[in-house]
Design a protein around this motif. Sequence first.
Motif, PDB file in Angstrom:
ATOM      1  N   LEU A  61       0.854  -1.182   0.000  1.00  0.00           N
ATOM      2  CA  LEU A  61       0.000   0.000   0.000  1.00  0.00           C
ATOM      3  C   LEU A  61       0.890   1.232   0.000  1.00  0.00           C
ATOM      4  N   ASP A  62       0.724   2.092  -0.998  1.00  0.00           N
ATOM      5  CA  ASP A  62       1.582   3.252  -1.176  1.00  0.00           C
ATOM      6  C   ASP A  62       0.837   4.562  -0.942  1.00  0.00           C
ATOM      7  N   ASN A  63      -0.450   4.593  -1.284  1.00  0.00           N
ATOM      8  CA  ASN A  63      -1.207   5.830  -1.207  1.00  0.00           C
ATOM      9  C   ASN A  63      -2.695   5.490  -1.097  1.00  0.00           C
ATOM     10  N   LEU A  64      -3.377   6.162  -0.219  1.00  0.00           N
ATOM     11  CA  LEU A  64      -4.824   6.019  -0.101  1.00  0.00           C
ATOM     12  C   LEU A  64      -5.377   7.406   0.175  1.00  0.00           C
ATOM     13  N   MET A  65      -6.284   7.857  -0.675  1.00  0.00           N
ATOM     14  CA  MET A  65      -6.841   9.191  -0.531  1.00  0.00           C
ATOM     15  C   MET A  65      -8.363   9.124  -0.479  1.00  0.00           C
ATOM     16  N   ILE A  66      -8.929   9.810   0.495  1.00  0.00           N
ATOM     17  CA  ILE A  66     -10.381   9.926   0.612  1.00  0.00           C
ATOM     18  C   ILE A  66     -10.819  11.034  -0.343  1.00  0.00           C
ATOM     19  N   LEU A  67     -11.770  10.746  -1.222  1.00  0.00           N
ATOM     20  CA  LEU A  67     -12.203  11.717  -2.230  1.00  0.00           C
ATOM     21  C   LEU A  67     -13.604  12.249  -1.981  1.00  0.00           C
ATOM     22  N   SER A  68     -14.329  11.672  -1.036  1.00  0.00           N
ATOM     23  CA  SER A  68     -15.734  12.032  -0.852  1.00  0.00           C
ATOM     24  C   SER A  68     -16.094  12.049   0.629  1.00  0.00           C
ATOM     25  N   SER A  69     -17.051  12.880   0.977  1.00  0.00           N
ATOM     26  CA  SER A  69     -17.533  12.941   2.364  1.00  0.00           C
ATOM     27  C   SER A  69     -18.399  11.731   2.711  1.00  0.00           C
ATOM     28  N   ASN A  70     -18.627  10.846   1.752  1.00  0.00           N
ATOM     29  CA  ASN A  70     -19.370   9.612   2.023  1.00  0.00           C
ATOM     30  C   ASN A  70     -18.481   8.543   2.665  1.00  0.00           C
ATOM     31  N   GLU A  71     -17.165   8.768   2.661  1.00  0.00           N
ATOM     32  CA  GLU A  71     -16.209   7.806   3.208  1.00  0.00           C
ATOM     33  C   GLU A  71     -15.903   8.181   4.660  1.00  0.00           C
ATOM     34  N   THR A  72     -15.921   7.201   5.544  1.00  0.00           N
ATOM     35  CA  THR A  72     -15.703   7.439   6.968  1.00  0.00           C
ATOM     36  C   THR A  72     -14.335   6.920   7.395  1.00  0.00           C
ATOM     37  N   VAL A  73     -13.641   7.708   8.199  1.00  0.00           N
ATOM     38  CA  VAL A  73     -12.364   7.313   8.783  1.00  0.00           C
ATOM     39  C   VAL A  73     -12.600   7.108  10.277  1.00  0.00           C
ATOM     40  N   GLU A  74     -11.963   6.080  10.820  1.00  0.00           N
ATOM     41  CA  GLU A  74     -12.099   5.807  12.246  1.00  0.00           C
ATOM     42  C   GLU A  74     -10.721   5.612  12.858  1.00  0.00           C
ATOM     43  N   ILE A  75     -10.454   6.368  13.916  1.00  0.00           N
ATOM     44  CA  ILE A  75      -9.200   6.248  14.655  1.00  0.00           C
ATOM     45  C   ILE A  75      -9.551   6.071  16.125  1.00  0.00           C
ATOM     46  N   LYS A  76      -9.140   4.948  16.681  1.00  0.00           N
ATOM     47  CA  LYS A  76      -9.417   4.622  18.083  1.00  0.00           C
ATOM     48  C   LYS A  76     -10.905   4.756  18.413  1.00  0.00           C
ATOM     49  N   GLY A  77     -11.751   4.325  17.494  1.00  0.00           N
ATOM     50  CA  GLY A  77     -13.185   4.340  17.730  1.00  0.00           C
ATOM     51  C   GLY A  77     -13.871   5.660  17.446  1.00  0.00           C
ATOM     52  N   HIS A  78     -13.124   6.684  17.059  1.00  0.00           N
ATOM     53  CA  HIS A  78     -13.692   7.999  16.755  1.00  0.00           C
ATOM     54  C   HIS A  78     -13.805   8.159  15.248  1.00  0.00           C
ATOM     55  N   LYS A  79     -15.002   8.462  14.770  1.00  0.00           N
ATOM     56  CA  LYS A  79     -15.242   8.555  13.326  1.00  0.00           C
ATOM     57  C   LYS A  79     -15.325  10.007  12.870  1.00  0.00           C
ATOM     58  N   PHE A  80     -14.811  10.244  11.657  1.00  0.00           N
ATOM     59  CA  PHE A  80     -14.897  11.556  11.036  1.00  0.00           C
ATOM     60  C   PHE A  80     -14.805  11.386   9.529  1.00  0.00           C
ATOM     61  N   LYS A  81     -15.054  12.466   8.792  1.00  0.00           N
ATOM     62  CA  LYS A  81     -15.027  12.419   7.327  1.00  0.00           C
ATOM     63  C   LYS A  81     -14.695  13.796   6.778  1.00  0.00           C
ATOM     64  N   LEU A  82     -14.475  13.860   5.472  1.00  0.00           N
ATOM     65  CA  LEU A  82     -14.253  15.146   4.812  1.00  0.00           C
ATOM     66  C   LEU A  82     -15.437  16.060   5.094  1.00  0.00           C
ATOM     67  N   GLY A  83     -15.149  17.326   5.341  1.00  0.00           N
ATOM     68  CA  GLY A  83     -16.197  18.301   5.590  1.00  0.00           C
ATOM     69  C   GLY A  83     -16.559  18.461   7.053  1.00  0.00           C
ATOM     70  N   ASP A  84     -16.103  17.554   7.916  1.00  0.00           N
ATOM     71  CA  ASP A  84     -16.375  17.690   9.348  1.00  0.00           C
ATOM     72  C   ASP A  84     -15.592  18.866   9.919  1.00  0.00           C
ATOM     73  N   SER A  85     -16.127  19.455  10.968  1.00  0.00           N
ATOM     74  CA  SER A  85     -15.466  20.540  11.669  1.00  0.00           C
ATOM     75  C   SER A  85     -14.279  20.003  12.447  1.00  0.00           C
ATOM     76  N   VAL A  86     -13.241  20.818  12.570  1.00  0.00           N
ATOM     77  CA  VAL A  86     -12.068  20.438  13.347  1.00  0.00           C
ATOM     78  C   VAL A  86     -12.449  20.195  14.810  1.00  0.00           C
ATOM     79  N   ILE A  87     -13.530  20.763  15.248  1.00  0.00           N
ATOM     80  CA  ILE A  87     -13.992  20.559  16.624  1.00  0.00           C
ATOM     81  C   ILE A  87     -14.220  19.075  16.894  1.00  0.00           C
ATOM     82  N   LYS A  88     -14.661  18.360  15.873  1.00  0.00           N
ATOM     83  CA  LYS A  88     -14.889  16.921  16.019  1.00  0.00           C
ATOM     84  C   LYS A  88     -13.590  16.171  16.330  1.00  0.00           C
ATOM     85  N   LEU A  89     -12.449  16.737  15.941  1.00  0.00           N
ATOM     86  CA  LEU A  89     -11.162  16.092  16.170  1.00  0.00           C
ATOM     87  C   LEU A  89     -10.571  16.391  17.540  1.00  0.00           C
ATOM     88  N   GLN A  90     -11.118  17.338  18.267  1.00  0.00           N
ATOM     89  CA  GLN A  90     -10.526  17.725  19.545  1.00  0.00           C
ATOM     90  C   GLN A  90     -10.418  16.555  20.508  1.00  0.00           C
TER      91      GLN A  90
END
Length: 176
Positions: free
Chosen positions: A98-127
Amino acid sequence: MEKISKIILINFLFLFSLSCASQNSNYLTYNEYVGIKINGISLLDIYNTRGNKKAVNALFNRNFNYESLTLPDLYKNFKDKGLYIQFLKSSIECDYELDNLMILSSNETVEIKGHKFKLGDSVIKLQKYFFKNSKSGDFIFEINPSNNIFFSTMENFFLIVIENNVITKIQYFINT
């Protein structure tokens, strides 16, 4: 004299603790790093497909547009409206990685340590992701001066770009 020494020591410890607290470094263990998920699928699971077309399509339950390139190295590219995934084979002795993976749409969800976010989310969600852990050898999660957030190993990066307090880019890549 003893009183002055205690005051100096207390001030030193206070300034040292402020300095440590002000650093925006956080950590992920190896398992947490490879457990970063895209639509519920871990980076490790994606990596383990080794770019096999049937395995990648089955893993994501999609039919990606597929392209195989041979110059300057061997690449396998998978793309649809939501994701771009690239595997690289840099020599005949190694397998595709795996060399590169890019999220292109807000329909795709990323999860880190059980916390989910996506493109277009406010940075507040990452706090809630700004956690402290002092284990050595873990993966670093930091905010750099341009307010982007990244997780890194010696050569792998998981980048979250923030512009105007909104997540505008999410990408995994290998620094070669």
